[in-house]
Design an enzyme around this catalytic site. Structure first.
Site, PDB file in Angstrom:
ATOM      1  N   SER A   1       0.853  -1.192   0.000  1.00  0.00           N
ATOM      2  CA  SER A   1       0.000   0.000   0.000  1.00  0.00           C
ATOM      3  C   SER A   1       0.882   1.232   0.000  1.00  0.00           C
ATOM      4  CB  SER A   1      -0.889   0.003   1.249  1.00  0.00           C
ATOM      5  OG  SER A   1      -1.534   1.255   1.416  1.00  0.00           O
TER       6      SER A   1
ATOM      7  N   TYR B   1      -1.868  -0.932  10.419  1.00  0.00           N
ATOM      8  CA  TYR B   1      -1.979  -1.101   8.968  1.00  0.00           C
ATOM      9  C   TYR B   1      -0.713  -0.611   8.269  1.00  0.00           C
ATOM     10  CZ  TYR B   1      -3.812  -0.928   4.227  1.00  0.00           C
ATOM     11  OH  TYR B   1      -4.001  -1.119   2.881  1.00  0.00           O
TER      12      TYR B   1
END
Length: 258
Positions: A133, A146
């Protein structure tokens, strides 16, 4: 027959990648914890799709998935580690259980699957593509576990590239920004509810500084994954390829001058 495994293959980027791989001639092992979405993807793939339900972070499930596709296709050419979740929070508000759950899904799953797949990838001089990401390189508000999990996934990619390149294995990571997936839709719906917006307005706000001005489609990320797996990327390994519409190149302070 070329063969691939895609984790988190039931929806979003995983589903789009599985479809693109099947179109390119791969047999595709579909790994995930929920059978129904995997079966739906398999139905779209026809004979090219093989369902291997299970938690990718479970060594037994990972080994079974790898052996299933290898027995069917005679080997393995590609592993796409896409499984993951988005749960997170600011450090003081995130429980140890939440931290461990996110790292289990986003990072440990890739470690376990890659360990199970590597002997077969070495045999075929195959490759690994990890779906990280933009949060691997840019911290977001309240996204502690995350961001850390995705940064760890990028470093796992580099370690595999460094350790196994001489044995013919390439490893690369794609780092998407916002992608229009069911998981992202849930995030946008939450943002919209908190701020009195609708989903489309929330997406527009999230991409306000994005040079392309929009979220990606799963198919756009899948196309990048296929490139990294292809002979066209034969000299690309250990790379973290941003697929974020240019978001990461923008200086946020410049927004004041627009």
């Amino acid at each position: 027959m070329r063969a691939a495994i895609v984790t988190g293959a039931g929806t979003g980027i995983g589903r789009a990648t599985a479809l693109a791989l099947a179109e390119a001639g791969y047999a595709v092992g579909l790994v995930g914890r929920r059978r129904a979405p995997l079966e739906e993807t398999a139905a779209e793939l026809g004979d090219a799709g093989l369902v291997a339900q299970g938690d990718a972070a479970d060594p037994d499930a990972a080994a079974a998935a790898v052996e299933h596709i290898v027995a069917h296709a005679g080997g393995l050419d590609l592993l796409v580690n896409n499984a993951g979740i988005g749960d997170s929070g600011p450090l003081l508000e995130e429980s140890l259980e939440s931290w461990e759950r996110t790292l289990h899904a986003n990072l440990t799953s890739a470690f376990v699957m890659t360990k199970a797949a590597l002997p077969h990838l070495i045999e075929r001089r195959g490759s690994v593509v990890n779906v990280a990401s933009v949060s691997a390189v840019r911290a977001g508000p309240g996204w502690t576990s995350y961001c850390v999990s995705k940064a760890g996934l990028v470093m796992l990619t580099k370690c595999v590239a460094a350790d196994y390149g001489r044995q013919g294995v390439r490893a690369n990571a794609v780092c998407p920004g916002w992608v229009r997936t069911p998981m992202a839709d849930e995030d946008m719906d939450k943002v919209a509810a908190e701020r009195g917006l609708d989903r489309e307005t929330a997406y527009a706000r999230a991409n306000e500084l994005n040079p392309l001005g929009r979220a990606a489609t799963p198919e756009e990320v899948a196309a990048t994954i296929l490139f990294l797996a292809s002979p066209a990327a034969a000299y690309v390994t250990g790379a973290e390829l941003l697929v974020d519409g240019g978001t990461a190149v923008v200086d946020p302070s410049a927004h004041a001058f627009r």
